[in-house]
Scaffold this motif. Structure first.
Motif, PDB file in Angstrom:
ATOM      1  N   GLN A  46     -50.420  -0.104  74.026  1.00 32.53           N
ATOM      2  CA  GLN A  46     -50.155  -1.544  74.089  1.00 32.53           C
ATOM      3  C   GLN A  46     -50.973  -2.223  73.002  1.00 32.53           C
ATOM      4  N   ALA A  47     -50.531  -3.402  72.586  1.00 30.24           N
ATOM      5  CA  ALA A  47     -51.287  -4.165  71.585  1.00 30.24           C
ATOM      6  C   ALA A  47     -50.818  -5.600  71.586  1.00 30.24           C
ATOM      7  N   SER A  48     -51.726  -6.499  71.162  1.00 27.52           N
ATOM      8  CA  SER A  48     -51.301  -7.887  70.982  1.00 27.52           C
ATOM      9  C   SER A  48     -50.340  -7.955  69.796  1.00 27.52           C
ATOM     10  N   GLU A  49     -49.448  -8.919  69.815  1.00 28.22           N
ATOM     11  CA  GLU A  49     -48.340  -8.948  68.856  1.00 28.22           C
ATOM     12  C   GLU A  49     -48.717  -9.609  67.524  1.00 28.22           C
ATOM     13  N   ASN A  50     -49.995  -9.516  67.127  1.00 25.94           N
ATOM     14  CA  ASN A  50     -50.425 -10.059  65.836  1.00 25.94           C
ATOM     15  C   ASN A  50     -50.983  -8.972  64.927  1.00 25.94           C
ATOM     16  N   THR A  51     -50.544  -7.726  65.131  1.00 26.55           N
ATOM     17  CA  THR A  51     -51.045  -6.605  64.319  1.00 26.55           C
ATOM     18  C   THR A  51     -50.644  -6.742  62.856  1.00 26.55           C
ATOM     19  N   LEU A  52     -49.466  -7.300  62.591  1.00 30.88           N
ATOM     20  CA  LEU A  52     -49.020  -7.455  61.199  1.00 30.88           C
ATOM     21  C   LEU A  52     -49.937  -8.409  60.445  1.00 30.88           C
ATOM     22  N   LYS A  53     -50.340  -9.506  61.111  1.00 35.39           N
ATOM     23  CA  LYS A  53     -51.200 -10.500  60.476  1.00 35.39           C
ATOM     24  C   LYS A  53     -52.557  -9.906  60.094  1.00 35.39           C
ATOM     25  N   PHE A  54     -53.140  -9.106  60.981  1.00 31.37           N
ATOM     26  CA  PHE A  54     -54.499  -8.616  60.747  1.00 31.37           C
ATOM     27  C   PHE A  54     -54.547  -7.204  60.153  1.00 31.37           C
ATOM     28  N   PHE A  55     -53.635  -6.319  60.581  1.00 34.12           N
ATOM     29  CA  PHE A  55     -53.692  -4.924  60.139  1.00 34.12           C
ATOM     30  C   PHE A  55     -52.642  -4.583  59.086  1.00 34.12           C
ATOM     31  N   GLY A  56     -51.680  -5.481  58.891  1.00 29.19           N
ATOM     32  CA  GLY A  56     -50.602  -5.183  57.954  1.00 29.19           C
ATOM     33  C   GLY A  56     -49.606  -4.177  58.498  1.00 29.19           C
ATOM     34  N   ILE A  57     -49.571  -4.000  59.825  1.00 31.46           N
ATOM     35  CA  ILE A  57     -48.658  -3.048  60.470  1.00 31.46           C
ATOM     36  C   ILE A  57     -47.871  -3.816  61.524  1.00 31.46           C
ATOM     37  N   SER A  58     -46.545  -3.696  61.476  1.00 24.47           N
ATOM     38  CA  SER A  58     -45.735  -4.406  62.462  1.00 24.47           C
ATOM     39  C   SER A  58     -46.039  -3.873  63.861  1.00 24.47           C
ATOM     40  N   HIS A  59     -45.827  -4.724  64.837  1.00 26.60           N
ATOM     41  CA  HIS A  59     -46.113  -4.326  66.212  1.00 26.60           C
ATOM     42  C   HIS A  59     -45.279  -3.129  66.637  1.00 26.60           C
ATOM     43  N   GLU A  60     -44.023  -3.092  66.228  1.00 23.38           N
ATOM     44  CA  GLU A  60     -43.150  -1.976  66.595  1.00 23.38           C
ATOM     45  C   GLU A  60     -43.682  -0.666  66.038  1.00 23.38           C
ATOM     46  N   ASP A  61     -44.145  -0.680  64.767  1.00 24.18           N
ATOM     47  CA  ASP A  61     -44.678   0.544  64.155  1.00 24.18           C
ATOM     48  C   ASP A  61     -46.056   0.908  64.702  1.00 24.18           C
ATOM     49  N   PHE A  62     -46.759  -0.105  65.241  1.00 24.15           N
ATOM     50  CA  PHE A  62     -48.135   0.138  65.677  1.00 24.15           C
ATOM     51  C   PHE A  62     -48.194   0.891  67.005  1.00 24.15           C
ATOM     52  N   LEU A  63     -47.211   0.673  67.882  1.00 26.07           N
ATOM     53  CA  LEU A  63     -47.191   1.401  69.153  1.00 26.07           C
ATOM     54  C   LEU A  63     -47.032   2.889  68.877  1.00 26.07           C
ATOM     55  N   GLY A  64     -47.909   3.692  69.443  1.00 28.18           N
ATOM     56  CA  GLY A  64     -47.918   5.131  69.182  1.00 28.18           C
ATOM     57  C   GLY A  64     -48.760   5.510  67.979  1.00 28.18           C
ATOM     58  N   PHE A  65     -49.363   4.524  67.327  1.00 29.00           N
ATOM     59  CA  PHE A  65     -50.174   4.752  66.129  1.00 29.00           C
ATOM     60  C   PHE A  65     -51.454   5.513  66.489  1.00 29.00           C
ATOM     61  N   SER A  66     -51.934   6.339  65.574  1.00 29.08           N
ATOM     62  CA  SER A  66     -53.169   7.099  65.789  1.00 29.08           C
ATOM     63  C   SER A  66     -54.373   6.220  65.504  1.00 29.08           C
ATOM     64  N   LEU A  67     -55.352   6.216  66.415  1.00 32.82           N
ATOM     65  CA  LEU A  67     -56.554   5.410  66.222  1.00 32.82           C
ATOM     66  C   LEU A  67     -57.332   5.857  64.992  1.00 32.82           C
ATOM     67  N   GLU A  68     -57.399   7.159  64.759  1.00 37.32           N
ATOM     68  CA  GLU A  68     -58.167   7.655  63.613  1.00 37.32           C
ATOM     69  C   GLU A  68     -57.603   7.114  62.306  1.00 37.32           C
TER      70      GLU A  68
END
Length: 737
Positions: A46-68
């Motif tokens: 799960q993640a807040s829906e502002n990942t693109l603004k801060f991480f440069g990764i869309s929320h859809e692509d961020f789900l399942g993303f590796s923390l490392e």
């Protein structure tokens, strides 16, 4: 209850503010990103829906993303190590997408939650050290709580430069009062204003105990949803209690907007494990204080809390020790020969002087005595019924009428009450009363206008006005101090010890009287034996002489009268013997040994001479009777009475039969003796063990003492006896020792 139900106009109630699930808000503030991970795979769930603004990764692509991949190998390994060693998490600064963040990890159930806050402006190490030094030096040496609050407000204003800084203290009913304030000159003062408990509801206060500092960097922010809303790991809404980025209740946001506040910083003041108050900082535009600066605020709040605790502990110890001297003087004057009420009436110091009060009452075992200015005796007795329902050893309130409506009638003398329950009996209390005090207080807005239903927003809305609102308090006394409550507890426990000592003395007196009564009973029993047997023998002897020497000369009616005298004197002799037997058992001591039950019964059967006295009766003894542990002399009487009854009451039956045996019940040996005689009617079974009480028909001889002797012997052996019987079919007695 769903959120729709919670905020519907049909359920409009200020108590609903207490139920708002603010820890399950499902949204975050806008100055960072909340990332939720599966701690087994370290993949984003799960993640807040502002990942693109801060991480440069869309929320859809961020789900399942590796923390490392997100934080880098070294930071990832440090996080893994902290989890493996269960050593606790540290804040870590790192760079993502060209921007600096502070990563704040914590667990929520089986979810690993990472708050990524923007780092923002930081202090230099020397400046940071200077701030800590100013906090310690600034609060050191202050010995008054009021001065300490003023000093803390000034320090925080200087360090963080909020437009308004307040120290906000809770009372016992969770209403708050601004006890210190530092502000910009153009702002109106809120010093000494009070705010109702509903402004900071219970669940908010609870969260302050867990997460001691709370920032709202922009009151007018757009909440950022966390997606998906339900945790794939737990199947429940995400608990964000410990998240620094947790979104804010829309009611609280509207509350701050109504106050024209643009940003806030709040720190908990926790004294002895309880929420004492808050440091509340308001800014009238957006203002962000980064994590490390907030830690400084937390440090200041902790130093402040420790100082408050030290001051309060010092006051408590001083006052409690002063009261202890008075308490000891009163208790030393208590005389165990007199009742508690008589004692308290006669002490040189009234018990009401232990705490600040104008009256008191003592209620003990339906006796009541009033001291000073109090409600009437009838009103105090009714108050006891209310206090019994509370089921508390100590009860106190400064506004009794708010908790017990009848107290409205005597609020002038008893608006406040402090009570201690005496002993374990109902309606036994010692009480102190305080009168109504005339006080006018100022609120930050009308406290009665707590919430309204907002039709447009389809939910509750907080009050809009915070204009100073003044009211005169009604039916309220001065608050009871903690040292007064502890003094009453100690005094009450001392009185309970006194009552216990009196009970012990009373028991000892009764025991002495019982021993004397037993001695008198023993003398009386032997007196019966001596004083009655002599005349009885004379009556019996002369009756026999008349019968033997003059029966031929006497008419038939005289001979019949002589026979009646002989049979009656014999019955009286049996009664005397039974009374003596019962009295010996009642007063005798047990001399327990282990012996053969079978051998005792064989001896008993021999003494009964059954072949001659009961030639038609059959006695069957089961094999392997267990041994008995008890007083053999007394247990002989048990078997003798029960066997005698069984033989007597079955003698007239066709083929009379007695069976003797034992069974095992609940790991205890249970003996029984069974006959097929006349039986005992159901209505007579409760009285057969009472002295001189008989259930049998008149053709059977007896005094009604035998079964009383049996029951008393078994009782002395801590055993039980019971029976199963049916008229004309027989009786079985069961017993153990």
């Amino acid at each position: 209850m769903s959120e729709e139900q919670l905020w519907s106009s049909a359920s409009l109630d200020v108590s609903n503010c207490e139920k708002e699930p603010i820890h399950l808000i499902g949204k975050t503030q806008a100055h960072g990103v909340v990332v939720v991970l599966n701690p087994k795979t370290f993949k984003v769930t799960q993640a807040s829906e502002n990942t693109l603004k801060f991480f440069g990764i869309s929320h859809e692509d961020f789900l399942g993303f590796s923390l490392e991949r997100l934080i880098g190998k070294l930071s990832f390994e440090r996080l893994e190590t902290a989890i493996a060693k269960e050593s606790g998490f540290n804040a870590e600064t790192l760079q993502i997408n060209g921007q600096e963040f502070v990563m704040l990890p914590h667990f929520s159930e089986n979810n690993l939650i990472l708050d990524f806050e923007v780092l923002g402006t930081t202090w230099k190490a020397s400046q940071f050290q200077q701030q800590l030094t100013s906090i310690i030096n600034g609060l050191d040496g202050v010995e008054q709580t009021t001065a300490l609050c003023a000093k803390a407000a000034k320090l925080i204003k200087n360090i963080f430069n909020y437009d308004r800084v307040m120290v906000y203290r809770f009372d016992e009913e969770w209403n708050g009062e601004v006890v210190a304030e530092q502000k910009e000159k153009h702002l109106e003062t809120w010093l000494d204003l009070r705010y109702p408990a509903s402004d900071i509801p219970a669940q908010s206060r609870e969260l302050f105990l867990k997460h001691k500092v709370r920032i709202i960097s922009d009151v007018n922010y757009d909440p950022v949803p966390i997606s998906p809303e339900i945790s794939p790991i737990t199947g429940k809404a995400l608990d964000l209690s410990k998240s620094s980025l947790r979104g804010v209740s829309p009611i609280h946001i509207e509350y701050l907007q109504n106050m024209k506040v643009g940003a806030s910083l709040t720190a908990a003041i926790i004294v002895n494990g309880s929420l004492w108050g808050l440091v509340a900082c308001h800014h009238y535009s957006a203002k962000f204080i980064n994590y490390f600066h907030r830690e400084t605020c937390k440090f200041l709040a902790q130093v402040f809390s420790n100082k408050v605790s030290a001051i309060q502990t010092g006051i408590f110890n001083q006052k409690f020790n002063e009261k202890s001297t008075l308490r000891q003087k009163i208790t030393e004057e208590l005389n165990i020969e007199d009742s508690l009420i008589e004692n308290l009436l006669g002490t040189s110091l009234p018990f009401t002087s232990l705490v600040e009060s104008t009256g008191g009452a003592v209620i003990l075992n339906q006796e009541i005595e009033l001291f000073g200015k109090t409600p009437s005796k009838e009103e105090v007795i009714d108050l006891c019924s209310f206090l019994n329902g509370k089921n508390q050893s100590v009860f106190y309130t400064k506004s009794l009428k708010d908790k017990y409506g009848s107290a409205e009638n005597y609020k002038k003398v008893a608006s406040g009450v402090l009570s201690f329950k005496l002993g374990k009996s109902k309606d036994s209390f010692i009480m102190w009363f305080r009168p109504e005090m005339a006080e006018t207080v100022s609120w930050g807005g009308n406290p009665n206008n707590k919430v309204s239903y907002n039709q447009e927003k389809q939910r509750l809305s907080p009050r809009k006005s915070f204009k100073k609102w003044t009211e005169k308090l009604d039916g309220i006394s001065h608050s009871w101090k903690d040292y007064e409550i502890e003094t009453v507890k100690a005094f009450g426990e001392g009185l309970n010890q006194f009552l216990l000592a009196k009970q012990k003395e009373e028991i000892a007196r009764l025991y002495r009287e019982l021993q004397e009564a037993n001695k008198d009973l023993e003398l009386f029993s032997f007196g019966i034996s001596h004083d009655l047997r002599g005349p009885l023998r004379g009556i019996n002897g002369f009756a026999k002489i008349l019968k033997e020497d003059f029966s031929r000369e006497l008419p038939a009616e005289a001979t019949k009268a002589i026979n009646t005298i002989l049979s009656t004197s014999h019955k009286m002799e049996v009664v005397i013997d039974d009374i003596l037997s019962f009295s010996k058992i009642t007063s005798g001591d047990l001399k327990k040994t282990s012996f053969s039950t079978r051998k005792l019964i064989d001896e008993l059967l021999l003494s009964f001479n059954i072949e001659n006295n009961y030639p038609s009766s059959e006695v069957v003894i089961k094999e392997n009777l267990p041994e008995t542990f008890g007083d053999r002399r007394m247990i002989w009487q048990v078997w003798s009475n029960l066997l005698g009854n069984a033989l007597k009451y079955s003698e007239q039956t066709k083929n009379p039969k007695i069976e003797i045996g034992a069974t095992l019940q609940d790991d205890k040996d249970v003996f029984y003796i069974k006959d097929n005689g006349v039986g005992i009617p159901a209505g007579d079974r409760d009285k057969i063990f009472k002295v001189f009480s008989r259930a049998s028909k008149s053709q059977f001889k007896g005094t009604g003492v035998g079964l009383s002797i049996v029951a008393r012997i078994i009782e002395k052996h801590r055993g039980e006896i019971w029976l199963d019987s049916e008229p004309n079919k027989g009786t079985t007695f069961f017993f153990n020792f």
